[in-house]
Design a protein around this motif. Structure first.
Motif, mmCIF file in Angstrom:
data_model
loop_
_atom_site.group_PDB
_atom_site.id
_atom_site.type_symbol
_atom_site.label_atom_id
_atom_site.label_comp_id
_atom_site.label_asym_id
_atom_site.label_seq_id
_atom_site.Cartn_x
_atom_site.Cartn_y
_atom_site.Cartn_z
ATOM 1 N N GLU A 263 12.883 -19.920 -13.192
ATOM 2 C CA GLU A 263 13.827 -19.690 -12.072
ATOM 3 C C GLU A 263 13.935 -18.096 -12.122
ATOM 4 O O GLU A 263 13.640 -17.444 -12.937
ATOM 5 N N THR A 264 14.282 -17.836 -10.651
ATOM 6 C CA THR A 264 14.375 -16.385 -10.724
ATOM 7 C C THR A 264 15.639 -15.792 -11.606
ATOM 8 O O THR A 264 16.700 -16.271 -11.346
ATOM 9 N N PRO A 265 15.400 -14.870 -12.210
ATOM 10 C CA PRO A 265 16.568 -14.126 -12.824
ATOM 11 C C PRO A 265 17.787 -13.721 -12.218
ATOM 12 O O PRO A 265 17.552 -13.079 -11.037
ATOM 13 N N ALA A 266 18.900 -13.938 -12.382
ATOM 14 C CA ALA A 266 20.038 -13.846 -11.652
ATOM 15 C C ALA A 266 20.240 -12.305 -11.198
ATOM 16 O O ALA A 266 20.672 -12.277 -10.000
ATOM 17 N N ASP A 267 19.705 -11.437 -11.968
ATOM 18 C CA ASP A 267 19.998 -10.054 -11.289
ATOM 19 C C ASP A 267 18.853 -9.839 -10.625
ATOM 20 O O ASP A 267 18.668 -8.214 -10.176
ATOM 21 N N VAL A 268 17.809 -10.405 -10.304
ATOM 22 C CA VAL A 268 16.572 -10.078 -9.572
ATOM 23 C C VAL A 268 16.738 -10.309 -7.917
ATOM 24 O O VAL A 268 16.797 -11.385 -7.670
ATOM 25 N N GLU A 269 16.677 -9.277 -7.148
ATOM 26 C CA GLU A 269 16.662 -9.404 -5.613
ATOM 27 C C GLU A 269 15.194 -9.508 -5.042
ATOM 28 O O GLU A 269 14.479 -8.782 -5.162
ATOM 29 N N LEU A 270 15.103 -10.841 -4.553
ATOM 30 C CA LEU A 270 13.792 -11.155 -3.867
ATOM 31 C C LEU A 270 13.605 -10.477 -2.393
ATOM 32 O O LEU A 270 14.785 -10.352 -1.852
ATOM 33 N N PRO A 271 12.463 -10.227 -1.900
ATOM 34 C CA PRO A 271 12.316 -9.360 -0.761
ATOM 35 C C PRO A 271 13.066 -10.359 0.367
ATOM 36 O O PRO A 271 13.120 -11.772 0.243
ATOM 37 N N ASP A 272 13.290 -9.657 1.508
ATOM 38 C CA ASP A 272 13.809 -10.421 2.841
ATOM 39 C C ASP A 272 12.990 -11.645 3.087
ATOM 40 O O ASP A 272 11.545 -11.400 3.199
ATOM 41 N N GLY A 273 13.174 -12.653 3.254
ATOM 42 C CA GLY A 273 12.323 -13.661 3.951
ATOM 43 C C GLY A 273 11.563 -14.656 2.925
ATOM 44 O O GLY A 273 10.997 -15.779 3.048
ATOM 45 N N ALA A 274 11.966 -14.321 1.593
ATOM 46 C CA ALA A 274 11.417 -15.232 0.410
ATOM 47 C C ALA A 274 11.755 -16.452 0.675
ATOM 48 O O ALA A 274 11.097 -17.346 0.062
ATOM 49 N N ASP A 275 13.080 -16.776 1.002
ATOM 50 C CA ASP A 275 13.562 -18.029 1.007
ATOM 51 C C ASP A 275 12.917 -18.861 2.208
ATOM 52 O O ASP A 275 13.041 -20.241 2.172
ATOM 53 N N GLN A 276 12.003 -18.573 3.062
ATOM 54 C CA GLN A 276 11.445 -19.035 4.211
ATOM 55 C C GLN A 276 9.858 -19.463 3.571
ATOM 56 O O GLN A 276 9.077 -20.380 4.461
#
Length: 406
Positions: A263-276
Motif C-alpha cells: 500500500e502507499t506509505p502513509a506519509d508519501v504524497e502521490l502526484p495529482d491525478g494518481a487516483d484517476q
C-alpha cells in the motif's frame, strides 16, 4: 556516429496497432481491495521498512521480532561487535552491496557468538529494518534467477536485437514479461537511465509522469510512474521500490530488484491525478540485470526494418552494436505484473509486447547513442552531478572485465 532516426510517436504506433484488434472494455472494472493487504504501521522513513509485494514477505514478517527493542544481555565486547557490524552493513548497503551486507551479519553473529537481534537493534536505531533488508536480498537472488533462465517462458519475438518473452499461468492474476538485449554503452549509462527516474518521461513518451518519491541512499529509491494507454483504456500507474546490488563478483551482474509496496506509505504524497489511474503492481522476481561486455566482444546486429503488430519503423541508426572501443552492456529485464483488474484484455497484453516494449528499447538506444554525447542534455548533467556513484560503477565494471572483480 550515424544519425538516429526519429521514432514514431506512441500515439501513432498504438493507433496502428489497435486498429486491428478488439478493444472491448468488458471486464475492465476490478477492485484494488481484493489484492492489497494492510501493511504494519511504522513511523520509519527508510525504504527498508516498506512492505513489498514479494514472495519473501512471510519470512520478513516472521523475523520482525528481531528488530524490536527487547532487552539483550551482551558483554561489552559483543555490544561493540554488534555496533561495528551494523556500521559495516550500512556501508555495504549504501555502496550497492546488499548481498554482502546480509552475509556480513550472518558471519559476524556466528564468529562473535552474538544474536542477530543485537545487530538488528543497532540498525533499527539508524532507521533500517534488518528483516526486511534480508527479504529484499532474497528478492535480488530470486530476480537474478528469473533473469538467468528461459524455462517456462514463451518466446514472442527475436529480431537479433531485442528478445521478448511472455509467461502466464491459467487462473493467475500475474502476467510476466521478459526482454533482453545488448546495449551499445557502458553499464553506468543504462544504470543512470533507471536511477535518474524523474527524467524518464523526458525520453519515453509513454511515461506521462515519473517522480522520485524518496531517495534513501544512492541505490535505494521509491518512485512513481504513470503510463499512457490508448483509448478506451485508462492510464496505468505504479509505485516501485527499487534497490541495486552489485554482484559482479558473485554472479557477473549488477542487479536492480524492484517491487511495489502493498500500500502507499502513509506519509508519501502521490502526484495529482494518481487516483484517476488504474494501479498495477510489480511482484516477486521483478528484476533488471546488467552484465558488462568488453568492446567488440559481441557481433554487431544488422540494420533491419522491424514490424511490430502492424507498426512498422526502421531501426537504422538504432544498432545495438558498439563502435568497437566502448564497453557494452547485456541487459535482461523481468517484470512480473499483478493488476487490480479481474480480467486483462488480450489487447493490453499485445500492446505491452508488440508496441510498448519495442518502443522502449528503441528509445533507450536513441538516448545511449545520442544524448550521452551532448553534455548539455539533462541526463548527462545529472550523471555529472552524481559522478561519484557512476565513476565507482564504471571502475567496478572495468575491474570485472580485467578479471579481478572487487
Amino acid at each position: 556516429m550515424a544519425a538516429v532516426e526519429e521514432l514514431p510517436s506512441s500515439a501513432e504506433m498504438a493507433s496502428e496497432a489497435f486498429g486491428q484488434h478488439d478493444t472491448s472494455t468488458s471486464g475492465l472494472v476490478g477492485s484494488k481491495d481484493e489484492l492489497i493487504q494492510p501493511a504494519q504501521d511504522t513511523s520509519d522513513k527508510r525504504a527498508a521498512t516498506i512492505q513489498l509485494m514479494t514472495g519473501h514477505q512471510a519470512a520478513a514478517g516472521a523475523g520482525a521480532s528481531q528488530d524490536q527493542d527487547t532487552a539483550l544481555e551482551l558483554t561489552p565486547e559483543q555490544d561493540a561487535a554488534a555496533a561495528e557490524c551494523a556500521n559495516g552493513f550500512i556501508n555495504l548497503y549504501e555502496h550497492a552491496y546488499l548481498n554482502r551486507a546480509v552475509q556480513l551479519v550472518a558471519r559476524t553473529c556466528e564468529e562473535q557468538g552474538i544474536p542477530e537481534a543485537a545487530v538488528a537493534q543497532k540498525l533499527r536505531a539508524k532507521g533500517l529494518v534488518l528483516s526486511q533488508l534480508q527479504a529484499r536480498a532474497a528478492e535480488v537472488a530470486h530476480g537474478i534467477a528469473e533473469c538467468n533462465t528461459d524455462e517456462s517462458w514463451r518466446l514472442i519475438s527475436d529480431d537479433g536485437k531485442l528478445r521478448l518473452m511472455y509467461r502466464h499461468e491459467t487462473g493467475s492474476s500475474i502476467h510476466s514479461f521478459k526482454g533482453s538485449c545488448l546495449l551499445p554503452a557502458p553499464i553506468e549509462q543504462p544504470l543512470s537511465m533507471a536511477r535518474e527516474f524523474d527524467l524518464v518521461n523526458t525520453w519515453n513518451s509513454y511515461i506521462t509522469n515519473s517522480v522520485v518519491l524518496r531517495t534513501f541512499c544512492d541505490v535505494d529509491l521509491l518512485v512513481y510512474a504513470s503510463v499512457w494507454f490508448p483509448w478506451p483504456f485508462a492510464e496505468r500507474d505504479v509505485l516501485i521500490a527499487a534497490v541495486a546490488d552489485d554482484q559482479l563478483k558473485e554472479q557477473g551482474v549488477v542487479a536492480v530488484s524492484f517491487a511495489s509496496p502493498i500500500e502507499t506509505p502513509a506519509d508519501v504524497e502521490l502526484p495529482d491525478g494518481a487516483d484517476q489511474h488504474v494501479r498495477v503492481y510489480f511482484t516477486s522476481g521483478s528484476c533488471m540485470t546488467m552484465q558488462p561486455v568488453a568492446p567488440g566482444a559481441a557481433p554487431a546486429a544488422a540494420t533491419t526494418s522491424s514490424s511490430w503488430w502492424g507498426s512498422s519503423y526502421s531501426t537504422a541508426g538504432n544498432s545495438s552494436s558498439s563502435d568497437g572501443n566502448t564497453q557494452q552492456t547485456q541487459v535482461v529485464v523481468v517484470a512480473n505484473i499483478e493488476t487490480s483488474m479481474a480480467y486483462v484484455p488480450e489487447a493490453i497484453i499485445q500492446f505491452v509486447l508488440r508496441v510498448f516494449a519495442p518502443f522502449m528499447y528503441s528509445a533507450v538506444v536513441k538516448v545511449l547513442t545520442s544524448t550521452f554525447g551532448n553534455p548539455s542534455e539533462a541526463l548527462p548533467k545529472r550523471v555529472a552531478e552524481h559522478h561519484k556513484l557512476y565513476d565507482q560503477m564504471r571502475q567496478r565494471c572495468q575491474d570485472y572485465l580485467d578479471g579481478h572483480p572487487d
